[in-house]
Design a protein around this motif. Sequence first.
Motif, PDB file in Angstrom:
ATOM      1  N   ARG A 138      59.670  45.425  70.352  1.00 49.60           N
ATOM      2  CA  ARG A 138      59.619  46.738  69.728  1.00 49.60           C
ATOM      3  C   ARG A 138      60.288  46.743  68.367  1.00 49.60           C
ATOM      4  O   ARG A 138      59.815  47.355  67.424  1.00 49.60           O
ATOM      5  CB  ARG A 138      60.266  47.768  70.651  1.00 49.60           C
ATOM      6  CG  ARG A 138      59.364  48.097  71.811  1.00 49.60           C
ATOM      7  CD  ARG A 138      60.036  48.957  72.804  1.00 49.60           C
ATOM      8  NE  ARG A 138      59.065  49.416  73.792  1.00 49.60           N
ATOM      9  CZ  ARG A 138      59.399  50.024  74.918  1.00 49.60           C
ATOM     10  NH1 ARG A 138      60.661  50.256  75.194  1.00 49.60           N
ATOM     11  NH2 ARG A 138      58.472  50.417  75.765  1.00 49.60           N
ATOM     12  N   SER A 173      56.122  49.664  78.187  1.00 52.98           N
ATOM     13  CA  SER A 173      55.719  48.263  78.224  1.00 52.98           C
ATOM     14  C   SER A 173      55.829  47.738  79.645  1.00 52.98           C
ATOM     15  O   SER A 173      56.414  48.369  80.528  1.00 52.98           O
ATOM     16  CB  SER A 173      56.593  47.423  77.288  1.00 52.98           C
ATOM     17  OG  SER A 173      57.773  47.012  77.955  1.00 52.98           O
ATOM     18  N   ARG A 213      61.098  43.076  75.742  1.00 53.91           N
ATOM     19  CA  ARG A 213      60.524  44.340  75.278  1.00 53.91           C
ATOM     20  C   ARG A 213      61.259  44.932  74.098  1.00 53.91           C
ATOM     21  O   ARG A 213      60.666  45.396  73.145  1.00 53.91           O
ATOM     22  CB  ARG A 213      60.460  45.357  76.433  1.00 53.91           C
ATOM     23  CG  ARG A 213      61.819  45.754  76.983  1.00 53.91           C
ATOM     24  CD  ARG A 213      61.681  46.705  78.164  1.00 53.91           C
ATOM     25  NE  ARG A 213      62.991  46.990  78.711  1.00 53.91           N
ATOM     26  CZ  ARG A 213      63.736  48.032  78.353  1.00 53.91           C
ATOM     27  NH1 ARG A 213      63.274  48.880  77.448  1.00 53.91           N
ATOM     28  NH2 ARG A 213      64.914  48.241  78.874  1.00 53.91           N
ATOM     29  N   LYS A 264      51.549  43.752  75.759  1.00 58.73           N
ATOM     30  CA  LYS A 264      52.612  44.128  76.694  1.00 58.73           C
ATOM     31  C   LYS A 264      52.705  45.643  76.861  1.00 58.73           C
ATOM     32  O   LYS A 264      53.534  46.122  77.606  1.00 58.73           O
ATOM     33  CB  LYS A 264      53.962  43.611  76.174  1.00 58.73           C
ATOM     34  CG  LYS A 264      53.966  42.154  75.767  1.00 58.73           C
ATOM     35  CD  LYS A 264      53.755  41.239  76.930  1.00 58.73           C
ATOM     36  CE  LYS A 264      53.751  39.795  76.477  1.00 58.73           C
ATOM     37  NZ  LYS A 264      53.386  38.876  77.544  1.00 58.73           N
ATOM     38  N   GLU A 265      51.869  46.379  76.172  1.00 58.37           N
ATOM     39  CA  GLU A 265      52.003  47.824  76.145  1.00 58.37           C
ATOM     40  C   GLU A 265      51.260  48.524  77.263  1.00 58.37           C
ATOM     41  O   GLU A 265      50.215  48.062  77.731  1.00 58.37           O
ATOM     42  CB  GLU A 265      51.438  48.366  74.824  1.00 58.37           C
ATOM     43  CG  GLU A 265      52.422  48.363  73.692  1.00 58.37           C
ATOM     44  CD  GLU A 265      51.789  48.911  72.435  1.00 58.37           C
ATOM     45  OE1 GLU A 265      52.515  49.018  71.446  1.00 58.37           O
ATOM     46  OE2 GLU A 265      50.590  49.218  72.447  1.00 58.37           O
ATOM     47  N   TYR A 293      57.641  45.635  80.652  1.00 54.61           N
ATOM     48  CA  TYR A 293      59.027  45.308  80.990  1.00 54.61           C
ATOM     49  C   TYR A 293      59.841  46.539  81.381  1.00 54.61           C
ATOM     50  O   TYR A 293      60.963  46.408  81.853  1.00 54.61           O
ATOM     51  CB  TYR A 293      59.709  44.631  79.796  1.00 54.61           C
ATOM     52  CG  TYR A 293      59.038  43.340  79.380  1.00 54.61           C
ATOM     53  CD1 TYR A 293      58.363  43.248  78.180  1.00 54.61           C
ATOM     54  CD2 TYR A 293      59.107  42.213  80.198  1.00 54.61           C
ATOM     55  CE1 TYR A 293      57.749  42.065  77.803  1.00 54.61           C
ATOM     56  CE2 TYR A 293      58.492  41.028  79.821  1.00 54.61           C
ATOM     57  CZ  TYR A 293      57.824  40.971  78.623  1.00 54.61           C
ATOM     58  OH  TYR A 293      57.221  39.797  78.242  1.00 54.61           O
ATOM     59  N   ASP A 294      59.264  47.716  81.157  1.00 56.76           N
ATOM     60  CA  ASP A 294      60.009  48.930  81.489  1.00 56.76           C
ATOM     61  C   ASP A 294      60.073  49.097  83.005  1.00 56.76           C
ATOM     62  O   ASP A 294      59.045  49.068  83.680  1.00 56.76           O
ATOM     63  CB  ASP A 294      59.326  50.164  80.878  1.00 56.76           C
ATOM     64  CG  ASP A 294      59.543  50.259  79.382  1.00 56.76           C
ATOM     65  OD1 ASP A 294      58.581  50.565  78.656  1.00 56.76           O
ATOM     66  OD2 ASP A 294      60.686  50.025  78.941  1.00 56.76           O
TER      67      ASP A 294
END
Lengths: 71, 264
Positions: free
Chosen positions: B214, B86, B210, B30-31, B88-89
């Motif tokens: 983390r 990520s 996310r 996801k990164e 999701y950001d």
Amino acid sequence: MAKKIQVRIYPDGRIEAVTKGIKGKKCTNYIGLIEKLVNAETVDSDYTEEYYETEEVIVEETVEAKITENR
Amino acid sequence: MSISLTLIPLALALTVVLGKDRTTEIVRQKEIPLKANLAEEKEVIETMQRCGFQTEKAGSRLKTELGDGHFFFWEKRGGAWHALFSVYDPAPVVHGFMKTVHERAGRIIFEDAGEQTAVEERTEGIEAGHEFHGPGAGTSGLGGEKTASFQTNFRDRALLEQVLRDNGMEPVDLGDGNIKVELADAALIFKQEAPGDTITVEISSETDMRTIFRHLAIVDDEYKRYVQNQVYEHLLQQVEQRGLVIEQEEVLDDHSILLTINLE
């Protein structure tokens, strides 16, 4: 060389251990000890140069002793 | 040297040794890592703070607060510091942050245009010209309930509970051998079928994962650090009990602990 164990504990928890000064198959006798020392189980092993070496045997003295004995 | 062994502590899952670190693998999928033009840890912290973004150490990483609940981690990879965003950001948050940093630092910090494009392509809600003013601004994350379940690197439940507590997460014993942790708006249930089995974690979250991933990455790092310490303490105890001698001990650059034990 004195018999030693070198242990490396990585920050992710993995452990590597190496025996030093222990020649031949005797090194495998120390696997159990190493596992107990670090409370871990062996997942991989590799024999290094010393494994294939044999300890020095003082043949000359042994033979001479037998000859002397038989006289 | 005669025999070389690789061992895995009983508290860790075998996947760590096999290089299939599950938690890390899931997080890294996801990164979006962005390589920064910053050489040292101190430089990262000072540059971010000069740009108005609070940055502090978080385990083996650095954490930068973007405000409004958004944050990201830094990690040194291949000798260079990378900002780990990520998928999701929200893109406006990331773009705004980068623009703000470049303006306030007075130089280019994130050089690779290709990586910046990756951020654009993989994050959602692209808006042109968004400027990030620091703490207080930001956008909301993804909506919708999500559930995920995957195996962790943990095998020692008591150690996991300690790590969770020490990191501000209060574990609750569900009475069936499972542990529950409330984190942000998510419920994490750590399950272990039998003592010594690999622990799995089930995550139910109302928003994106996310933040959860983390936090889990931090718990994963901390757990391994605790395992390292546990192994070390156990070794010292065993050496004393067996009448052995530690001939040499040192901490290496990668934070490994190297000990030489005399058997004679």
